[in-house]
Design a protein around this motif. Structure first.
Motif, PDB file in Angstrom:
ATOM      1  N   ALA A 397       0.856  -1.187   0.000  1.00 61.44           N
ATOM      2  CA  ALA A 397       0.000   0.000   0.000  1.00 61.44           C
ATOM      3  C   ALA A 397       0.889   1.232   0.000  1.00 61.44           C
ATOM      4  N   VAL A 398       0.460   2.226  -0.730  1.00 61.33           N
ATOM      5  CA  VAL A 398       1.181   3.502  -0.758  1.00 61.33           C
ATOM      6  C   VAL A 398       0.230   4.550  -0.193  1.00 61.33           C
ATOM      7  N   THR A 399       0.746   5.402   0.653  1.00 65.14           N
ATOM      8  CA  THR A 399      -0.096   6.421   1.265  1.00 65.14           C
ATOM      9  C   THR A 399       0.526   7.794   1.127  1.00 65.14           C
ATOM     10  N   VAL A 400      -0.330   8.741   0.773  1.00 64.33           N
ATOM     11  CA  VAL A 400       0.077  10.131   0.691  1.00 64.33           C
ATOM     12  C   VAL A 400      -0.584  10.823   1.881  1.00 64.33           C
ATOM     13  N   VAL A 401       0.214  11.479   2.710  1.00 63.02           N
ATOM     14  CA  VAL A 401      -0.313  12.049   3.951  1.00 63.02           C
ATOM     15  C   VAL A 401      -0.166  13.560   3.979  1.00 63.02           C
ATOM     16  N   GLY A 402      -1.211  14.219   4.477  1.00 63.25           N
ATOM     17  CA  GLY A 402      -1.140  15.661   4.695  1.00 63.25           C
ATOM     18  C   GLY A 402      -2.472  16.162   5.174  1.00 63.25           C
ATOM     19  N   ALA A 403      -2.505  16.808   6.339  1.00 61.67           N
ATOM     20  CA  ALA A 403      -3.776  17.309   6.855  1.00 61.67           C
ATOM     21  C   ALA A 403      -4.306  18.417   5.947  1.00 61.67           C
ATOM     22  N   GLY A 404      -3.396  19.069   5.234  1.00 63.32           N
ATOM     23  CA  GLY A 404      -3.794  20.188   4.375  1.00 63.32           C
ATOM     24  C   GLY A 404      -4.608  19.784   3.169  1.00 63.32           C
ATOM     25  N   MET A 405      -4.717  18.497   2.885  1.00 62.60           N
ATOM     26  CA  MET A 405      -5.488  18.124   1.694  1.00 62.60           C
ATOM     27  C   MET A 405      -6.989  18.079   1.956  1.00 62.60           C
ATOM     28  N   ALA A 406      -7.372  18.178   3.232  1.00 60.42           N
ATOM     29  CA  ALA A 406      -8.803  18.140   3.534  1.00 60.42           C
ATOM     30  C   ALA A 406      -9.484  19.330   2.857  1.00 60.42           C
ATOM     31  N   GLY A 407     -10.484  19.016   2.090  1.00 52.05           N
ATOM     32  CA  GLY A 407     -11.278  20.077   1.484  1.00 52.05           C
ATOM     33  C   GLY A 407     -10.647  20.743   0.277  1.00 52.05           C
ATOM     34  N   ILE A 408      -9.464  20.315  -0.118  1.00 51.73           N
ATOM     35  CA  ILE A 408      -8.830  20.919  -1.296  1.00 51.73           C
ATOM     36  C   ILE A 408      -9.059  20.013  -2.496  1.00 51.73           C
ATOM     37  N   PRO A 409      -9.785  20.509  -3.487  1.00 54.26           N
ATOM     38  CA  PRO A 409     -10.073  19.641  -4.625  1.00 54.26           C
ATOM     39  C   PRO A 409      -8.824  19.387  -5.469  1.00 54.26           C
ATOM     40  N   GLY A 410      -8.797  18.244  -6.101  1.00 53.79           N
ATOM     41  CA  GLY A 410      -7.738  18.017  -7.080  1.00 53.79           C
ATOM     42  C   GLY A 410      -6.535  17.253  -6.560  1.00 53.79           C
ATOM     43  N   VAL A 411      -6.481  17.010  -5.255  1.00 53.26           N
ATOM     44  CA  VAL A 411      -5.301  16.304  -4.746  1.00 53.26           C
ATOM     45  C   VAL A 411      -5.292  14.859  -5.248  1.00 53.26           C
ATOM     46  N   ALA A 412      -6.469  14.229  -5.167  1.00 54.79           N
ATOM     47  CA  ALA A 412      -6.551  12.841  -5.627  1.00 54.79           C
ATOM     48  C   ALA A 412      -6.195  12.778  -7.113  1.00 54.79           C
ATOM     49  N   ALA A 413      -6.669  13.745  -7.872  1.00 55.72           N
ATOM     50  CA  ALA A 413      -6.353  13.749  -9.309  1.00 55.72           C
ATOM     51  C   ALA A 413      -4.852  13.828  -9.518  1.00 55.72           C
ATOM     52  N   ARG A 414      -4.192  14.692  -8.733  1.00 49.43           N
ATOM     53  CA  ARG A 414      -2.731  14.815  -8.886  1.00 49.43           C
ATOM     54  C   ARG A 414      -2.031  13.516  -8.484  1.00 49.43           C
ATOM     55  N   VAL A 415      -2.530  12.905  -7.421  1.00 52.60           N
ATOM     56  CA  VAL A 415      -1.923  11.650  -6.959  1.00 52.60           C
ATOM     57  C   VAL A 415      -1.987  10.606  -8.067  1.00 52.60           C
ATOM     58  N   PHE A 416      -3.185  10.426  -8.620  1.00 50.58           N
ATOM     59  CA  PHE A 416      -3.334   9.325  -9.569  1.00 50.58           C
ATOM     60  C   PHE A 416      -2.772   9.668 -10.954  1.00 50.58           C
ATOM     61  N   THR A 417      -2.689  10.960 -11.252  1.00 53.15           N
ATOM     62  CA  THR A 417      -2.008  11.349 -12.492  1.00 53.15           C
ATOM     63  C   THR A 417      -0.537  10.984 -12.381  1.00 53.15           C
ATOM     64  N   SER A 418       0.024  11.304 -11.230  1.00 51.25           N
ATOM     65  CA  SER A 418       1.436  11.010 -11.011  1.00 51.25           C
ATOM     66  C   SER A 418       1.715   9.517 -11.120  1.00 51.25           C
ATOM     67  N   VAL A 419       0.834   8.739 -10.490  1.00 53.28           N
ATOM     68  CA  VAL A 419       1.034   7.285 -10.500  1.00 53.28           C
ATOM     69  C   VAL A 419       0.837   6.718 -11.908  1.00 53.28           C
ATOM     70  N   SER A 420      -0.136   7.240 -12.625  1.00 56.51           N
ATOM     71  CA  SER A 420      -0.380   6.670 -13.953  1.00 56.51           C
ATOM     72  C   SER A 420       0.703   7.110 -14.932  1.00 56.51           C
ATOM     73  N   ALA A 421       1.244   8.311 -14.730  1.00 65.53           N
ATOM     74  CA  ALA A 421       2.349   8.740 -15.589  1.00 65.53           C
ATOM     75  C   ALA A 421       3.553   7.822 -15.404  1.00 65.53           C
ATOM     76  N   ALA A 422       3.660   7.234 -14.206  1.00 64.54           N
ATOM     77  CA  ALA A 422       4.743   6.279 -13.958  1.00 64.54           C
ATOM     78  C   ALA A 422       4.357   4.876 -14.451  1.00 64.54           C
ATOM     79  N   ARG A 423       3.227   4.795 -15.128  1.00 63.27           N
ATOM     80  CA  ARG A 423       2.705   3.552 -15.699  1.00 63.27           C
ATOM     81  C   ARG A 423       2.509   2.471 -14.641  1.00 63.27           C
TER      82      ARG A 423
END
Ligand code: ASP
Ligand code: MG
Length: 470
Positions: A397-423
């Motif tokens: 399992a990989v986890t991205v941690v940060g209390a600052g992501m609460a309520g900020i849109p687009g973090v999940a998109a950035r996470v999965f874009t990054s992962v998919s760019a790494a194929r």
């Protein structure tokens, strides 16, 4: 300032290091310092492992061997750490009498062939019972008045839940009563991890419990700060063994420490610092071998700074269980039964996800619990509802941690874009509604790649103030 300083086993691994630690403590003489110590590196593990072998095999020569090893280890450390002859002699005497008591206990266990949880606590307490007199002696040898105390002597009185004892409700008062008169005279060196119940029987606070001892004491005496001296430079943005560019995190909130530790970062256990945080006592993680480095400050408040993501971690040794069946759709109580069954079987669950189709539930468990988990679910659902149960232990399992992501849109998109760019293919995703972490499961061989990609794409390899991470 009133400071509690806790030293981990790696910080006091041998005589030279103990000597260094004593000098480090001496630097803070102008403050009121209370020291809490661990056992010498690996000693607790060794005691536990050998005690089991001795009880099972009944081989008395193993007791002799263990005792000799421990005597040599601690005598050698004391001889190097303590430069004053008279102080050294008194410390060696104390060590000898403690080692003698340990030998008697081990001999009993060996002949009885039985190791109860109560005797296991008694045996493991010797890690700290042997380290604390050495550190205290090393302080006296450089002119710092000091005395060593067991957890019980410092007022840490618990229930009798051996192996994971919990402090009694009035523990703060007891600690203040025992410790404050001593700390006004000298630097107490308290044996962490160990405590006693009201009848004076030795208990322990659970593995890694000396951090807990330190925060309990810090909370009880209203310390200004609690300093955890470790052999690492505070809490890092990733495991430096996986990501060499990992950096120190200067400021982190308790909630983020909690998220990090659930997800594999081993620096501070949230349970261990909970008393400190509850009483709003700042906690610092410092590096014993780089003492001028500012380390990490852990505070209660969520630091909603501009940084959204603080760290990326990976949990290895996990396994995925998928259960599915059309009978699960709309059937109330399936999840409750699954989780109840797993709890009864003592299975630790790391992640859960259920699609809204309700036809399957994915559960991540510790790999060592997998067989037990599968057995328990199979037997609970012998007759239907769950059609299929598959498992996969080749996952991380990989986890991205940060209390600052609460309520900020687009973090999940950035996470999965990054992962998919790494194929990299994502097998399961979970985000708690606290939104303090996003976790996902990948094939084991993809985990490091995912961590690298995320660490880079969120700029965690850059100095905090230049990161584009908001
Ligand atoms: N010595 C104990 C252990 O290894 C406690 C500690 O070091 O925190 O678990
Ligand atoms: Mg695995």
């Amino acid at each position: 300032m009133r400071l509690v300083m806790k030293f981990g086993g790696a910080s006091i691994a041998d005589g030279e290091k103990i000597k260094w630690v004593a000098e480090l403590i001496n630097r803070y003489r102008e403050h009121d310092v209370i020291v809490v110590t661990s056992a010498l590196k690996d000693v607790t593990d060794h005691l536990l492992e050998r005690a089991d072998v001795v009880a099972e095999s009944g081989r008395i020569e193993l007791v002799q061997e263990l005792i000799e090893n421990l005597r040599n280890l601690h005598h050698d450390a004391a001889k190097i750490a303590i430069s004053d002859e008279a102080i050294l002699d008194s410390v060696l005497d104390e060590l000898n009498s403690r080692i003698h008591r340990l030998k008697q206990a081990l001999t009993g266990i060996c002949y009885l062939g039985e190791l109860t949880s109560r005797s296991r606590d008694y045996i493991t307490s010797y890690g700290e019972l042997l380290s604390s007199p050495i550190l205290s002696g090393a302080l006296r040898a450089i002119g710092v008045p000091s005395t060593c105390l067991t957890g019980g002597e410092a007022g840490i009185i618990t229930d009798s839940d051996y192996g994971a004892a919990k402090p009694l409700v009035d523990v703060h008062e007891r600690i203040r009563r025992e410790l404050l008169p001593i700390s006004s005279r000298c630097v107490p060196v308290v044996a962490g991890f160990i405590a006693e119940n009201e009848s004076g029987i030795t208990t322990t606070l659970g593995r890694g419990g000396s951090d807990f001892s330190a925060s309990l004491i810090g909370a009880a005496i209203h310390a200004d700060e609690i300093w955890f001296w470790k052999e690492v430079s505070g809490i890092m943005t990733a495991d430096p063994e996986i990501v060499p560019e990992a950096r120190n995190i200067p400021l982190i909130s308790y909630i983020e420490v909690m998220e990090l530790s659930y997800f594999g970062a081993k620096v501070l256990h949230p349970h261990a610092i909970e008393p400190a945080i509850r009483y709003d006592i700042p906690v610092r993680v410092l590096n014993t071998f780089d003492p001028d480095f500012t380390g990490t400050l852990v505070v209660k408040d969520q630091n909603q700074g501009k940084e959204v993501v603080k760290a990326v971690t990976v949990i290895e040794k996990i396994a995925l269980i998928n259960i599915s069946g059309a009978g699960m759709v709309g059937t109330i109580g399936v999840a409750a039964r699954v989780f109840g069954t797993l709890a009864k079987a003592g299975v630790n669950i790391t992640m859960i996800s259920q699609g809204s189709s309700e036809a399957n539930i994915s559960i991540v468990v510790e790999e060592s619990h997998l067989d037990r988990a599968v057995g328990a679910i199979r037997s609970e659902f012998r007759n239907g509802v769950i059609r299929e149960l598959t498992t996969d232990s080749n996952v991380n399992a990989v986890t991205v941690v940060g209390a600052g992501m609460a309520g900020i849109p687009g973090v999940a998109a950035r996470v999965f874009t990054s992962v998919s760019a790494a194929r990299i293919n994502v097998i399961m995703i979970s985000q708690g509604s606290s939104e303090h972490n996003i976790s996902f499961v990948v094939r084991s061989q993809d985990a490091e790649g995912a961590v690298h990609a995320l660490h880079r794409d969120f700029g965690l390899d850059q100095p905090p103030d230049t990161r584009e991470n908001s």
